[in-house]
Enzyme design. Structure first.
Site, PDB file in Angstrom:
ATOM      1  N   HIS A  96       0.838  -1.206   0.000  1.00  0.00           N
ATOM      2  CA  HIS A  96       0.000   0.000   0.000  1.00  0.00           C
ATOM      3  C   HIS A  96       0.880   1.266   0.000  1.00  0.00           C
ATOM      4  CE1 HIS A  96      -2.989   2.883   1.458  1.00  0.00           C
ATOM      5  NE2 HIS A  96      -3.916   1.988   1.579  1.00  0.00           N
ATOM      6  N   GLU A 132      -0.868   1.191  -5.388  1.00  0.00           N
ATOM      7  CA  GLU A 132      -0.714  -0.015  -4.570  1.00  0.00           C
ATOM      8  C   GLU A 132      -0.693  -1.275  -5.436  1.00  0.00           C
ATOM      9  OE1 GLU A 132      -3.827   0.214  -1.592  1.00  0.00           O
ATOM     10  OE2 GLU A 132      -3.790   2.402  -1.796  1.00  0.00           O
TER      11      GLU A 132
HETATM   12  O1  TA6 Z   1      -6.144   1.548  -0.441  1.00  0.00           O
HETATM   13  C1  TA6 Z   1      -7.046   2.635  -0.327  1.00  0.00           C
HETATM   14  C2  TA6 Z   1      -7.784   2.507   0.996  1.00  0.00           C
HETATM   15  O2  TA6 Z   1      -8.511   1.306   1.051  1.00  0.00           O
HETATM   16  C3  TA6 Z   1      -8.675   3.734   1.177  1.00  0.00           C
HETATM   17  O3  TA6 Z   1     -10.040   3.399   1.071  1.00  0.00           O
HETATM   18  C4  TA6 Z   1      -8.301   4.245   2.567  1.00  0.00           C
HETATM   19  O4  TA6 Z   1      -9.111   3.647   3.564  1.00  0.00           O
HETATM   20  C5  TA6 Z   1      -6.855   3.811   2.641  1.00  0.00           C
HETATM   21  O5  TA6 Z   1      -6.855   2.497   2.074  1.00  0.00           O
HETATM   22  C6  TA6 Z   1      -6.259   3.921   4.027  1.00  0.00           C
HETATM   23  O6  TA6 Z   1      -6.524   2.804   4.759  1.00  0.00           O
HETATM   24  P1  TA6 Z   1      -6.000   2.788   6.295  1.00  0.00           P
HETATM   25  O7  TA6 Z   1      -6.582   1.576   6.897  1.00  0.00           O
HETATM   26  O8  TA6 Z   1      -4.505   2.768   6.212  1.00  0.00           O
HETATM   27  O9  TA6 Z   1      -6.500   4.077   6.902  1.00  0.00           O
END
Ligand code: TA6
Length: 303
Positions: A171, A274
């Protein structure tokens, strides 16, 4: 982790001028890699790359200005490892978002120099205590290799008696000069899941530009992507293998303020690209089988 543990890690895995271990300013153990003028920091918590500075460039990853290690909350920024599921648990949204290994200490299994790159391998495995979250048995190993490029390879092995359905993501929060002047190439002609439109399935053409929140899972994406950062006059290239989906996310103004850990204008200085197995891109592993997802990052001047 106390001093004695640091010293044990250093004795066992330290390599002068290549790999060292110490306390992060965020308050937890990190490994520091150095190679050819590039550097990277990896927290043992979550096997999370917290920083990467390619030789001749400014830092290439964005990191929250307010996070601390060891709080039980995942660190926002760098390269969180989402495993063994991406986003909400497929059957139970009450379970932790992005799986359950971002806040646990991974073990260092090896470190050194290979093919001109400083390398570090970290490992974690499910425990009986995880059964309430995920009733499977698996281990995950992350290899970080720092050379002219930064390469992450995440291997999952099914160590249980039954088949596993796995989703996951590296991510990565890339640092940009100004999101409003960023263009992301590599997704022309693909379908995607729009998480801001009740997971509607849509088609995409052309470059990705940002003028509001973006939260998409691009499907059938196995090629490269490029972040063309006009404000920073540089381009970040993402290549990959073992992945047929890529998530593109920027929270923009309102969600950035709601998240509360990105600083006043954090959204302007980051974009998540990601490398994933997400959406329809689910990995099925028979007992004993393994799957590796790999992301390779490089930076060049000019945009
Ligand atoms: O990958 C994008 C996502 O799923 C967004 O929807 C947002 O929630 C981001 O991840 C951040 O996730 P986190 O759990 O690190 O706050």
């Amino acid at each position: 982790m106390g001093t004695a543990e640091f010293e044990a890690l250093q004795r066992r895995h330290g390599v002068a001028g290549v790999v060292s271990f110490d306390e992060s300013p965020l308050g937890g153990p990190v490994a520091r890699l150095a190679s050819g003028g590039s550097s990277a920091e990896i927290a043992l918590q979550g096997a999370q790359v917290l920083g990467w500075t390619p030789a001749g460039h400014a830092p290439a990853l964005w990191l929250s200005p307010v996070e601390r290690l060891g709080t039980g909350k995942p660190i926002r920024g760098g390269i969180p490892v989402c495993w063994p599921w991406f986003a909400n648990h497929p059957d139970d949204p009450a379970k932790p978002t992005h799986g359950f290994v971002r806040t646990r200490q991974w073990s260092v299994t090896s470190a050194g120099m290979r093919d001109g790159a400083a390398t570090l391998e970290l490992r974690t495995a499910t425990t009986l205590a995880d059964a309430a979250l995920w009733a499977h048995s698996a281990e995950a190993e992350l290899e970080v290799a720092l050379g002219e490029r930064l390469t992450l390879s995440l291997t999952t092995r099914n160590t249980g008696p039954g088949a596993i359905r796995l989703t996951q993501a590296l991510h990565t929060y890339f640092a940009v000069g100004d999101i409003a002047q960023v263009r992301v190439d590599g997704f022309d002609g693909l379908g995607y899941i729009d998480k801001l439109a009740a997971n509607a399935r849509k088609s995409w053409s052309g470059p990705i530009l940002f003028a509001g929140e973006v939260d998409r899972i691009y499907l059938g994406h196995s090629g490269a992507a490029e972040i063309v950062d006009a404000a920073a006059a540089r381009t970040i290239r993402i290549e990959k293998s073992g992945s047929a989906s890529t998530v593109v996310w920027n929270p923009w103004i309102e969600k950035c303020a709601r998240l509360g850990d990105m600083g006043p204008e954090g959204y302007r200085r980051m974009v998540c690209i990601e490398t994933a197995n997400a959406g329809d891109d689910v990995v099925s592993l028979a007992p004993g089988a393994a799957h590796t997802i790999t992301a390779v990052y490089s930076v060049r001047h000019g945009s």
